[in-house]
Design an enzyme around this catalytic site. Sequence first.
Site, PDB file in Angstrom:
ATOM      1  N   HIS A  27     -40.862 -13.238 -38.568  1.00  0.00           N
ATOM      2  CA  HIS A  27     -42.039 -13.654 -37.794  1.00  0.00           C
ATOM      3  C   HIS A  27     -43.042 -14.382 -38.690  1.00  0.00           C
ATOM      4  O   HIS A  27     -43.270 -13.996 -39.838  1.00  0.00           O
ATOM      5  CB  HIS A  27     -42.730 -12.435 -37.175  1.00  0.00           C
ATOM      6  CG  HIS A  27     -42.050 -11.935 -35.938  1.00  0.00           C
ATOM      7  ND1 HIS A  27     -41.857 -12.718 -34.824  1.00  0.00           N
ATOM      8  CD2 HIS A  27     -41.520 -10.710 -35.636  1.00  0.00           C
ATOM      9  CE1 HIS A  27     -41.262 -12.014 -33.882  1.00  0.00           C
ATOM     10  NE2 HIS A  27     -41.038 -10.794 -34.351  1.00  0.00           N
ATOM     11  N   CYS A  29     -41.045 -19.508 -36.843  1.00  0.00           N
ATOM     12  CA  CYS A  29     -41.617 -20.310 -35.748  1.00  0.00           C
ATOM     13  C   CYS A  29     -42.748 -21.192 -36.261  1.00  0.00           C
ATOM     14  O   CYS A  29     -43.430 -20.874 -37.234  1.00  0.00           O
ATOM     15  CB  CYS A  29     -42.135 -19.410 -34.640  1.00  0.00           C
ATOM     16  SG  CYS A  29     -40.858 -18.405 -33.863  1.00  0.00           S
ATOM     17  N   ARG A  37     -39.238 -24.734 -34.994  1.00  0.00           N
ATOM     18  CA  ARG A  37     -38.861 -23.919 -36.135  1.00  0.00           C
ATOM     19  C   ARG A  37     -39.198 -24.660 -37.433  1.00  0.00           C
ATOM     20  O   ARG A  37     -39.110 -25.884 -37.503  1.00  0.00           O
ATOM     21  CB  ARG A  37     -37.353 -23.605 -36.110  1.00  0.00           C
ATOM     22  CG  ARG A  37     -36.889 -22.805 -34.907  1.00  0.00           C
ATOM     23  CD  ARG A  37     -37.474 -21.394 -34.918  1.00  0.00           C
ATOM     24  NE  ARG A  37     -36.953 -20.608 -33.805  1.00  0.00           N
ATOM     25  CZ  ARG A  37     -37.566 -20.520 -32.623  1.00  0.00           C
ATOM     26  NH1 ARG A  37     -38.708 -21.187 -32.404  1.00  0.00           N
ATOM     27  NH2 ARG A  37     -37.052 -19.774 -31.665  1.00  0.00           N
TER      28      ARG A  37
END
Length: 381
Positions: free
Chosen positions: A280, A349, A358
């Site tokens: 993340h 991300c 991405r």
Amino acid sequence: MTALRPERESDTSYGQQSYGVPDAFEDWSGGGAYGASPQPGAQAQSSYESQLLGSEAEPYAASFEPVPEEPYVPPVDEETVALRIPDPPPAAGESVPGSGAAAGSRTDGGTQGGRAARRKAAKRRHGRHGGAPETRSVEESRAPLSRVEARRQARARKPGAAVVASRAIGEVFITTGVLMLLFVTYQLWWTNVRAHAQAGKEASSLQDDWANGKRNPGAFEPGQGFAILHIPKLDVVVPIAEGTSNKGVLDRGMVGHYAEGALKTAMPGDKTGNFGLAGHRNTHGEPFRYINRLTPGDPIVVETQDEYYVYKMASILPVTSPSNTSVLNPIPAGSGFTEPGRYITLTTCTPEFTSKYRMIVWGKMVEERPRSKGKPDALVS
């Protein structure tokens, strides 16, 4: 005290003669008209009284003088000790209470009455317990409304449909805003707190197992931690678990290894291949939040039970499609590598707080160091 008079002792007619009879006083006193020369007996009596009374005769006579009449003062009402507003002064031509014909009447037109009447008047003026005067509103002083008029006013006070709808919409907006604020707080703060705790617990468990000599098999279950990732420049120390599941791996603050299906990548100990990792960038521990700050040559270290694998950052792809899986190939597309080797790929991300695109960072292995020889220079300095 006055002495007995001699005439009363010798005169048998004393007390029997009426004062209403003409010349009765003159006959009794022994002389004719009032002011005539007294008889010898009367003169002796007067001299005797003068000697007896002396100076007390004058004040005794003065005590019978008429007393001037004082004006009547109405009694003060002592039923309450509260402050009172004084009565206004009488206007011209009005009589003052307590004087003349107005002595038995009040300036406000009411009757003076007895004590009970004064008490009731005081309660009306100052309230039951001496408080402020009771006032009646304009609505109370009006005549009672009819049933039809009361219903009409009730309908007029009742809000219309537009007002009710606007209030409902406003309440929905306020509730939605509060819920959104709570959700943002949960996502940006609480998920990080919880993920850091879970990741720290997993890293400690791994290190304890390695220190105790507990061996792990070459194949790992999804969600099972097997290594620790170090990025010294970003102060990142995070466990690496098998798989890229959000619930089982990424949302727990760990970095996931691409090891399933068509996206399966090599392990660090393989002689050739691409070790692909996902993490993340925001929320849930956000381990890859600042990987865009890495520059070529920055070390990336993977620690396992037996080895330290040291990579050097080589290149970065700022934006690409989420479906671009070629970045995980053994020779990753767009990385600048042209031949097989031992590579590492970090994916996350972008832009921040979205998952539309991405970002990719690549590195090339430059050192493999056994744990028995201690930490590599990248982790010591």
